[in-house]
Every structure is written in structure tokens, then in C-alpha cells.
Design a protein around this motif. Sequence first.
Motif: not given
Length: 246
Positions: A132-153
Amino acid sequence: MNEVEQLREAMRATEWTGETAVDLDAVMRTGRRIRRRRRLAGAGAAVLALAVAVGVPVGLRSAGPAPSRPAAPAPVPAASADRAAPAPTPAVTTTPGQPGTRPVGTVVRSGIRYDAEERVFYMVPVDVPGAPRVRIGLVAGRRTATGQLVPDYLLNDVTGSDRRPGFHEIGYDEPGAGRPAAPVFGYFVGPAATIVGTVRGRQVVARLARWSGDPQVVIFWFDPKAVPPGVRLDGIVARDGHKRRL
């Protein structure tokens, strides 16, 4: 007329009558003819028996009790349903290609580009059963030319607390997944001013960014040219602003 009768007939034909002598030559000739017929008949029987034996198909066995076969091994019993399964080893939760979740706090730009896309890092909410004390995770993603976020990991703890001091899980993405591989990355909780990793006997300084949601959370990543994606670190050290090891 059988052979004995033939022999008797020959003897009668040449028996002594008191006037002429017995024709022994005729008797011997008749006997020799009978013996030759017997020998030929015996030889013919032997040849016939050999021919029958050769004509038996190879591998055909004579009738009789079938040879015993070794018993089939007993089936291994299936594991009992009430048998306790081995406890899984805690590991990093990674979900490459997971649909994007709204970032918590500011999206960190890395300066690593893939044509029109840029590598970014951001925190997302997670829900880990039993932690219950794990509430966040870290994403390595990409931001496209249109500003969209694409999560990879996605990287997160699976036990304890996501804010405990020190290093948390480190992400090692593997190349060849049909997308740009994420660099080696992770986060540290504490007043880290520098983070240095050792790989193949060489020290490499990581790039840092503090998370806007909590300044004690320091996101770090390594230049993929210095530490190729997937290459494991031999060691990692964090130091504060006074060069003291944390």
C-alpha cells in the motif's frame, strides 16, 4: 506295384528252375534302380524344405508365448492443489507499451531524441497488491511531434515504500522491441547532487532531474552512448552537494 513287389518279380523272372542259373546281374540292376529312386526322392524333399524356409518373411516369429515387455513407467502424480507454490521473488514491474496514464507532476525532458520524438520521464500512479505504500511508478516514454506521450517502460517498487531513502529499482530496457530502447534509468530518494555509475570498470555520471511532486525524489538516467541500453551497471553511488556519499 510297389518296390518290394518289383524286386520279387525280378527274382521270380530269374529264379533257378534246375535248367538255368539265376540271373544275378538282372537282380542287381533292378535293386540299383530302386535305390536311385529312393535317393532322388530324399534329395527332392530336402530341397523343398529349404525353399519353404527361405520363403518365410524376415522378422516373422514362430507362434508361442509373446515375450514380456517392460512395464510402462508409472505416471508422475500431478502437484496437489493444496501444495504451497514457491513464493515469487520480488521484481521490477515493467509494462512496455502500456497505454499512457496521466503523469503526476512535471514531465522531465531528457534531450535524447529519435527523429521527431524525444525521450521523457514522468511519474504515474500505481496500485501494487500487498504494497500500500507504493503509489507511484516511473515511466520512460516518448513525446511525439504532436505532444502525445507514448509510454515505453514502467518501473516501480513491489515491496516497502516508494519514498524510502536511497536507490529504488533501476530500469534496464532491452533493444530490439520494435521501438527505441530506453536508457538505463531510475530514481533516488534523498539530497543527491551527483549520481555516478560504474560500467565495465569505467565511471559514468548520470543526468539528474528533481520530481516536481517531491523534491527528495531525484530522477536519473545515463547517456545511451556512454551506457548502452540493457547494459548492467557494476555499481552506482549517490553523493550530496558536499561530495558525501549517501
